[in-house]
Enzyme design. Structure first.
Site, PDB file in Angstrom:
ATOM      1  N   LYS A  87       0.831  -1.209   0.000  1.00 12.81           N
ATOM      2  CA  LYS A  87       0.000   0.000   0.000  1.00 12.81           C
ATOM      3  C   LYS A  87       0.860   1.252   0.000  1.00 12.81           C
ATOM      4  CE  LYS A  87      -1.253   1.320   3.929  1.00 12.81           C
ATOM      5  NZ  LYS A  87      -1.839   1.367   5.281  1.00 12.81           N
ATOM      6  N   CYS A 128     -19.007   7.009   4.489  1.00 11.06           N
ATOM      7  CA  CYS A 128     -19.067   5.544   4.595  1.00 11.06           C
ATOM      8  C   CYS A 128     -18.116   5.060   5.683  1.00 11.06           C
ATOM      9  CB  CYS A 128     -18.718   4.917   3.239  1.00 11.06           C
ATOM     10  SG  CYS A 128     -19.168   3.177   3.097  1.00 11.06           S
ATOM     11  N   CYS A 153     -25.649   6.474   5.750  1.00  9.56           N
ATOM     12  CA  CYS A 153     -26.298   6.042   4.507  1.00  9.56           C
ATOM     13  C   CYS A 153     -27.378   7.029   4.053  1.00  9.56           C
ATOM     14  CB  CYS A 153     -26.902   4.649   4.682  1.00  9.56           C
ATOM     15  SG  CYS A 153     -25.674   3.347   4.960  1.00  9.56           S
ATOM     16  N   CYS A 169     -25.818   9.581   1.864  1.00 10.32           N
ATOM     17  CA  CYS A 169     -25.075   9.067   0.713  1.00 10.32           C
ATOM     18  C   CYS A 169     -25.937   9.113  -0.550  1.00 10.32           C
ATOM     19  CB  CYS A 169     -24.605   7.638   0.975  1.00 10.32           C
ATOM     20  SG  CYS A 169     -23.643   6.928  -0.378  1.00 10.32           S
ATOM     21  N   CYS A 222     -26.618   1.105  -3.487  1.00  2.69           N
ATOM     22  CA  CYS A 222     -25.542   0.439  -2.752  1.00  2.69           C
ATOM     23  C   CYS A 222     -26.039  -0.878  -2.179  1.00  2.69           C
ATOM     24  CB  CYS A 222     -25.032   1.344  -1.630  1.00  2.69           C
ATOM     25  SG  CYS A 222     -23.772   0.558  -0.596  1.00  2.69           S
TER      26      CYS A 222
END
Length: 312
Positions: A195, A265, A272, A275, A281
C-alpha cells in the site's frame, strides 16, 4: 480384370487372415487414398474424387485456389466446422489483432474495447460519479493532512519507531539520502508494504504502479461489491480491484474512497441517509418509508373525520 476387382483381390491378399478382423485403416492403406472409407456412399466418394483433383495445382496457383485448398483441408480435418464459422473466427482474430496493435500504441479507446469482456461491477460508473460529487467539497481529513492515514494503525508504536530508524539509515547508506524508485526496493524497506509503496511511487515519482488500498478502500469496495468476490485482506482487494478498474482511475480512486470513508461511509454507523448511492448500494442501511398518496390524504383532510352511527 477391372480396377474394382483388382482392389478387392489385393485387399483380400493383404488383410485376410484366419481369425483376423478387417479394419478401416487396412482398407485405406490398400487403396492408397485418405478419402476412401467403406462407410461412405457412392455420391460422397464421387465428391471426394473431384476435390482430390482440385488439390493438384500448378506451382504458382491463384490466391482463390489456395483458399479453396485450405478450406477443403479444414473441412476434412474438422468435419463439424463450416465455411461461415471459419470466416467468423478469422474476422474475430483480425479484430483482436488490430485492437492489440492500437492498445500497444496507447489508445485508451482500444484498451476499453479489449477489456470489454472483463468482469465489471454493476452501476460502478454511477457510484463513482456520486462519490466524486460528495467529495467535491474536499472536507475530509485526507484533503488537508495528506498521507497521514498511510501508516498501519494496528502496528506497535515501539515497532514504528524502530522501522523509521532502520529505514532512515538504509536510505542514507544505500540511496544517498534519497528514496528508491521501484516497488521492489520500496517494499524491501522496514515497515513498508504494498500500500505505502504504491502511494509513494505515485506521490514521489509521479508513476502509477498500483492502487494504494488502506482500510477505507478495502471496506468500501467490499460494501459496494466492486470485487468479483469478498476479500479479507487489503492486498487481495488491490489485486481484485486492479483486474477490472481502468488504470487511469487507480490514483484517483484511492484519494476519493479514503475521504469518502472518513466522512460518509464510516466503519461504524455509516451515514447512509446522506449518501447519494443509498438507493443502489448493496450494503445500504437506508430504508425509505412508504410513499404517501398526497391526493387521497388531502381529500381526507377536507372531508374531516368520518362519523359512525351507534347501533341500538
Amino acid at each position: 480384370m477391372s480396377k474394382k476387382g483388382a482392389i478387392s483381390k489385393a485387399l483380400a491378399k493383404k488383410v485376410y487372415q484366419p481369425g483376423r478382423v478387417v479394419e478401416v485403416k487396412d482398407i485405406e492403406d490398400t487403396v492408397k487414398s485418405p478419402f476412401f472409407s467403406p462407410v461412405q456412399t457412392r455420391g460422397q466418394r464421387k465428391v471426394n474424387k473431384t476435390l482430390l483433383h482440385k488439390l493438384v495445382q500448378p506451382a504458382k496457383a491463384p490466391a482463390n485456389c489456395l483458399k479453396e485448398q485450405d478450406d477443403f483441408k479444414e473441412m476434412i480435418c474438422n468435419p463439424g466446422s463450416s465455411r461461415k464459422s471459419r470466416q467468423l473466427t478469422d474476422d474475430k482474430a483480425l479484430v483482436k489483432d488490430d485492437t492489440s496493435k492500437l492498445n500497444r500504441s496507447g489508445n485508451p479507446e482500444a484498451k476499453e474495447m479489449e477489456n470489454s469482456d472483463k468482469w465489471e461491477p454493476k452501476n460502478w460508473r454511477l457510484m463513482l460519479e456520486n462519490i466524486r460529487a460528495m467529495r467535491s467539497a474536499s472536507d475530509a481529513p485526507v484533503d488537508t493532512m495528506g498521507c497521514h492515514k498511510c501508516s498501519d494503525n494496528e502496528a506497535d508504536e515501539k515497532n514504528k519507531a524502530k522501522y523509521l530508524q532502520l529505514a532512515s539509515q538504509i536510505l542514507i547508506d544505500k540511496y544517498s539520502c534519497d528514496i528508491p524508485g521501484t516497488i521492489k526496493e520500496l517494499e524491501a524497506l522496514p515497515g513498508v508494504g504494498p500500500k505505502m509503496a504504491h502511494i509513494c511511487m505515485a506521490t514521489a515519482w509521479n508513476e502509477v504502479t498500483g492502487i494504494g488500498v488502506d482500510v477505507h478502500v478495502h471496506r468500501i469496495t467490499n460494501r459496494l461489491m466492486w470485487l468479483p468476490k469478498p476479500t479479507k485482506q487489503p492486498e487481495q482487494t488491490r489485486v481484485a480491484l486492479e483486474s477490472w478498474l481502468p488504470q487511469g482511475l487507480w490514483q484517483e480512486v484511492n484519494h476519493l474512497l479514503v475521504g469518502f470513508g472518513q466522512t460518509v461511509c464510516k466503519a461504524v454507523r455509516p451515514h447512509c441517509v446522506e449518501c447519494l448511492n443509498r438507493e443502489i448500494c448493496p450494503a445500504s442501511e437506508h430504508k425509505p418509508g412508504p410513499k404517501k398518496n398526497l391526493i387521497i390524504d388531502d381529500c381526507k383532510n377536507e372531508m374531516g373525520p368520518k362519523k359512525t352511527k351507534l347501533k341500538k
